[in-house]
Enzyme design. Structure first.
Site, PDB file in Angstrom:
ATOM      1  N   SER A  55      45.803  -1.714  22.972  1.00 19.06           N
ATOM      2  CA  SER A  55      46.339  -1.004  24.143  1.00 19.06           C
ATOM      3  C   SER A  55      46.558   0.465  23.811  1.00 19.06           C
ATOM      4  O   SER A  55      46.431   0.876  22.658  1.00 19.06           O
ATOM      5  CB  SER A  55      47.664  -1.639  24.612  1.00 19.06           C
ATOM      6  OG  SER A  55      48.674  -1.421  23.653  1.00 19.06           O
ATOM      7  N   ILE A  57      46.882   4.322  23.065  1.00 17.89           N
ATOM      8  CA  ILE A  57      46.112   5.387  22.397  1.00 17.89           C
ATOM      9  C   ILE A  57      44.968   4.801  21.569  1.00 17.89           C
ATOM     10  O   ILE A  57      43.846   5.326  21.577  1.00 17.89           O
ATOM     11  CB  ILE A  57      47.066   6.242  21.530  1.00 17.89           C
ATOM     12  CG1 ILE A  57      48.100   6.947  22.415  1.00 17.89           C
ATOM     13  CG2 ILE A  57      46.279   7.269  20.701  1.00 17.89           C
ATOM     14  CD1 ILE A  57      49.243   7.607  21.668  1.00 17.89           C
ATOM     15  N   SER A 187      53.352  11.700  15.571  1.00 16.96           N
ATOM     16  CA  SER A 187      53.992  12.016  16.858  1.00 16.96           C
ATOM     17  C   SER A 187      54.555  13.432  16.741  1.00 16.96           C
ATOM     18  O   SER A 187      54.740  13.932  15.623  1.00 16.96           O
ATOM     19  CB  SER A 187      55.140  11.027  17.082  1.00 16.96           C
ATOM     20  OG  SER A 187      56.001  11.490  18.098  1.00 16.96           O
ATOM     21  N   TYR A 200      62.840   6.388  14.414  1.00 21.17           N
ATOM     22  CA  TYR A 200      61.435   6.706  14.708  1.00 21.17           C
ATOM     23  C   TYR A 200      61.083   8.100  14.183  1.00 21.17           C
ATOM     24  O   TYR A 200      60.057   8.291  13.531  1.00 21.17           O
ATOM     25  CB  TYR A 200      61.224   6.629  16.225  1.00 21.17           C
ATOM     26  CG  TYR A 200      59.820   6.927  16.681  1.00 21.17           C
ATOM     27  CD1 TYR A 200      58.793   6.020  16.460  1.00 21.17           C
ATOM     28  CD2 TYR A 200      59.507   8.114  17.358  1.00 21.17           C
ATOM     29  CE1 TYR A 200      57.496   6.283  16.899  1.00 21.17           C
ATOM     30  CE2 TYR A 200      58.228   8.384  17.800  1.00 21.17           C
ATOM     31  CZ  TYR A 200      57.222   7.466  17.569  1.00 21.17           C
ATOM     32  OH  TYR A 200      55.934   7.734  18.008  1.00 21.17           O
ATOM     33  N   LYS A 204      58.314   8.914  11.308  1.00 20.49           N
ATOM     34  CA  LYS A 204      57.145   9.792  11.504  1.00 20.49           C
ATOM     35  C   LYS A 204      57.206  10.988  10.537  1.00 20.49           C
ATOM     36  O   LYS A 204      56.176  11.429  10.039  1.00 20.49           O
ATOM     37  CB  LYS A 204      57.051  10.252  12.966  1.00 20.49           C
ATOM     38  CG  LYS A 204      56.722   9.123  13.955  1.00 20.49           C
ATOM     39  CD  LYS A 204      55.381   8.439  13.690  1.00 20.49           C
ATOM     40  CE  LYS A 204      54.978   7.455  14.785  1.00 20.49           C
ATOM     41  NZ  LYS A 204      53.772   6.676  14.496  1.00 20.49           N
TER      42      LYS A 204
HETATM   43  N1  LIG Z   1      52.978   6.724  23.851  1.00 21.92           N
HETATM   44  C1  LIG Z   1      53.584   7.783  23.365  1.00 21.92           C
HETATM   45  O1  LIG Z   1      54.276   8.490  24.100  1.00 21.92           O
HETATM   46  C2  LIG Z   1      53.404   8.157  21.913  1.00 21.92           C
HETATM   47  C3  LIG Z   1      53.790   9.425  21.518  1.00 21.92           C
HETATM   48  C4  LIG Z   1      53.644   9.794  20.199  1.00 21.92           C
HETATM   49  C5  LIG Z   1      53.122   8.910  19.281  1.00 21.92           C
HETATM   50  N2  LIG Z   1      52.737   7.680  19.681  1.00 21.92           N
HETATM   51  C6  LIG Z   1      52.176   6.782  18.649  1.00 21.92           C
HETATM   52  O2  LIG Z   1      50.986   6.212  19.128  1.00 21.92           O
HETATM   53  C7  LIG Z   1      50.746   4.995  18.456  1.00 21.92           C
HETATM   54  C8  LIG Z   1      50.252   3.970  19.451  1.00 21.92           C
HETATM   55  O3  LIG Z   1      51.221   3.734  20.433  1.00 21.92           O
HETATM   56  P1  LIG Z   1      50.890   3.621  21.993  1.00 21.92           P
HETATM   57  O4  LIG Z   1      51.641   4.683  22.677  1.00 21.92           O
HETATM   58  O5  LIG Z   1      49.445   3.511  22.232  1.00 21.92           O
HETATM   59  O6  LIG Z   1      51.668   2.257  22.327  1.00 21.92           O
HETATM   60  P2  LIG Z   1      51.165   0.815  22.761  1.00 21.92           P
HETATM   61  O7  LIG Z   1      50.311   0.886  23.982  1.00 21.92           O
HETATM   62  O8  LIG Z   1      52.401  -0.013  22.800  1.00 21.92           O
HETATM   63  O9  LIG Z   1      50.239   0.372  21.563  1.00 21.92           O
HETATM   64  C9  LIG Z   1      50.759  -0.042  20.325  1.00 21.92           C
HETATM   65  C10 LIG Z   1      49.690  -0.778  19.590  1.00 21.92           C
HETATM   66  O10 LIG Z   1      50.200  -1.164  18.312  1.00 21.92           O
HETATM   67  C11 LIG Z   1      49.948  -2.541  18.107  1.00 21.92           C
HETATM   68  N3  LIG Z   1      50.988  -3.143  17.290  1.00 21.92           N
HETATM   69  C12 LIG Z   1      52.337  -3.110  17.480  1.00 21.92           C
HETATM   70  N4  LIG Z   1      52.958  -3.829  16.537  1.00 21.92           N
HETATM   71  C13 LIG Z   1      52.000  -4.339  15.725  1.00 21.92           C
HETATM   72  C14 LIG Z   1      51.998  -5.155  14.582  1.00 21.92           C
HETATM   73  N5  LIG Z   1      53.139  -5.641  14.072  1.00 21.92           N
HETATM   74  N6  LIG Z   1      50.804  -5.471  14.008  1.00 21.92           N
HETATM   75  C15 LIG Z   1      49.648  -5.011  14.523  1.00 21.92           C
HETATM   76  N7  LIG Z   1      49.577  -4.218  15.601  1.00 21.92           N
HETATM   77  C16 LIG Z   1      50.743  -3.892  16.198  1.00 21.92           C
HETATM   78  C17 LIG Z   1      49.911  -3.168  19.504  1.00 21.92           C
HETATM   79  O11 LIG Z   1      49.071  -4.308  19.540  1.00 21.92           O
HETATM   80  P3  LIG Z   1      49.546  -5.840  19.558  1.00 21.92           P
HETATM   81  O12 LIG Z   1      50.794  -5.915  20.370  1.00 21.92           O
HETATM   82  O13 LIG Z   1      48.371  -6.541  20.169  1.00 21.92           O
HETATM   83  O14 LIG Z   1      49.741  -6.201  18.118  1.00 21.92           O
HETATM   84  C18 LIG Z   1      49.236  -2.040  20.297  1.00 21.92           C
HETATM   85  O15 LIG Z   1      47.836  -2.143  20.211  1.00 21.92           O
HETATM   86  C19 LIG Z   1      52.043   4.628  17.745  1.00 21.92           C
HETATM   87  O16 LIG Z   1      51.917   4.835  16.356  1.00 21.92           O
HETATM   88  C20 LIG Z   1      53.052   5.607  18.295  1.00 21.92           C
HETATM   89  O17 LIG Z   1      54.034   5.951  17.351  1.00 21.92           O
HETATM   90  C21 LIG Z   1      52.855   7.278  20.979  1.00 21.92           C
END
Ligand SMILES: NC(=O)c1ccc[n+]([C@@H]2O[C@H](COP(=O)([O-])OP(=O)(O)OC[C@H]3O[C@@H](n4cnc5c(N)ncnc54)[C@H](OP(=O)(O)O)[C@@H]3O)[C@@H](O)[C@H]2O)c1
Length: 304
Positions: A55, A57, A187, A200, A204
């Site tokens: 899902s 990014i 991040s 968090y 990071k």
């Molecule tokens: N969205 C934002 O605003 C934002 C901003 C800055 C940085 N980020 C960073 O972007 C990255 C991705 O986040 P996102 O925003 O795309 O959120 P997301 O849609 O919730 O995606 C998170 C992903 O991580 C996987 N994941 C979570 N726990 C896991 C585990 N224990 N083992 C394996 N996979 C796991 C989930 O897959 P499953 O549940 O299928 O395992 C999912 O594919 C993160 O590192 C986050 O810190 C996000």
């Protein structure tokens, strides 16, 4: 007269810089590379291992790469979601990828002992891996003083220790090949201190320390490191966030009116970052870019 000209030059440069920062949704280096750097198609046929590909990014970075014929390992816990992402990757690749060019690996990043086996499976399948993109992670919403220490540990387990452990597994392979690229989704919380996300932000920042150290150790070698630093992005992120209590999820969804990058745009910028092996890239909507620049380059004014 000479000094007046120098002063006017510096002032004009500063104004142009600030105006440019208000017009882009990334740092200026990344914005420049998007227009004039290597196109994503330069890495066509390379193998990119993406964690958190089910899902957000990770999913959209996979699409941006698949469109250019980049072979993919899609890793996360939810196999059915990974299969959905795989189908869309094949569709978007317009025939440049066949079924065996996208490998799905169901894995829990917190199960550190399984990392080697999963990475070996990818090597066995493709013969090698070119890029590890550590993207899986969860955020947090909590007041600093209320956070149970178990939450700090759980959050570091996923956002830090799983990332460095898998990177070490990949580095064994990259060292043998004499080349490889490790990218991480950090991040803007890895650059500035974000309120109500204490563990968090700490995690990071820790990732920056680990990865900057690795980059310096590999200086002059063909092993490179990227840190991607998005600001707010529309994903499941908020819903999945840690709180101050162990095992609890924040459970709030993003609102369409929020000022956030789309996951598609963020994935596109990450794919550009991977193709160009950028050291660090910031990505966010106005006004976060000028704010981050000020916080980093004028810290006395911006105590963030
Ligand atoms: N969205 C934002 O605003 C934002 C901003 C800055 C940085 N980020 C960073 O972007 C990255 C991705 O986040 P996102 O925003 O795309 O959120 P997301 O849609 O919730 O995606 C998170 C992903 O991580 C996987 N994941 C979570 N726990 C896991 C585990 N224990 N083992 C394996 N996979 C796991 C989930 O897959 P499953 O549940 O299928 O395992 C999912 O594919 C993160 O590192 C986050 O810190 C996000």
């Amino acid at each position: 007269m000479f000094w007046a000209l120098i002063g006017a030059g510096v002032f004009t440069y500063g104004v142009i810089y600030l105006v440019a920062l208000c017009l882009v949704d990334s740092d200026l280096n990344l914005a420049f590379l998007e227009r004039f750097g290597k196109s994503i198609s330069r890495i066509k046929g390379k193998v990119v291992f993406i964690t958190g590909a089910s899902s957000g990014i990770g999913e959209y970075t996979a699409y941006a790469l698949a469109k250019h014929g980049v072979k993919l390992v899609l890793a996360a816990r939810r196999r059915n979601e990974l299969e959905r992402v795989k189908r869309k990757c094949l569709e978007l690749s317009n025939g440049s990828l066949i079924d065996s060019d996208v490998l799905v690996i169901a894995m829990d990043m917190c199960d550190l002992v399984s990392h080697k086996m999963h990475f070996q499976n990818a090597i066995r399948h493709f013969g090698h891996v070119d890029v590890l993109f550590n993207n899986a992670g969860r955020s947090q919403r909590a007041m600093w003083e209320n956070i149970d220490i178990t939450v700090d540990k759980d959050l570091f387990e996923l956002n830090v220790f799983s990332v460095i452990n898998l990177s070490r597994v990949a580095l064994e392979h990259f060292n043998q090949r004499g080349e490889g690229h490790v990218a991480v989704t950090s991040s803007l919380a890895g650059v500035i201190g974000v309120a109500y996300s204490g563990s968090y932000t700490g995690a990071k920042h820790a990732i920056h320390g680990y990865m900057n150290s690795l980059r310096n150790e590999k200086m002059g070698k063909r092993i490179t490191v990227s840190l991607f630093c998005p600001g707010p992005v529309f994903t499941n992120f908020l819903q999945e966030s840690f709180t101050d209590k162990p095992g609890e999820k924040y459970g709030i969804t993003t609102q369409p009116t929020d000022r956030r990058l789309t996951a598609e745009r963020c994935g596109q910028l990450c794919a550009i970052g991977i193709a160009n092996k950028i050291k660090e890239g910031w990505m966010a909507m106005f006004p976060l870019m000028p704010i981050t620049y000020c916080a980093v380059y004028f810290p006395l004014i911006f105590h963030l």
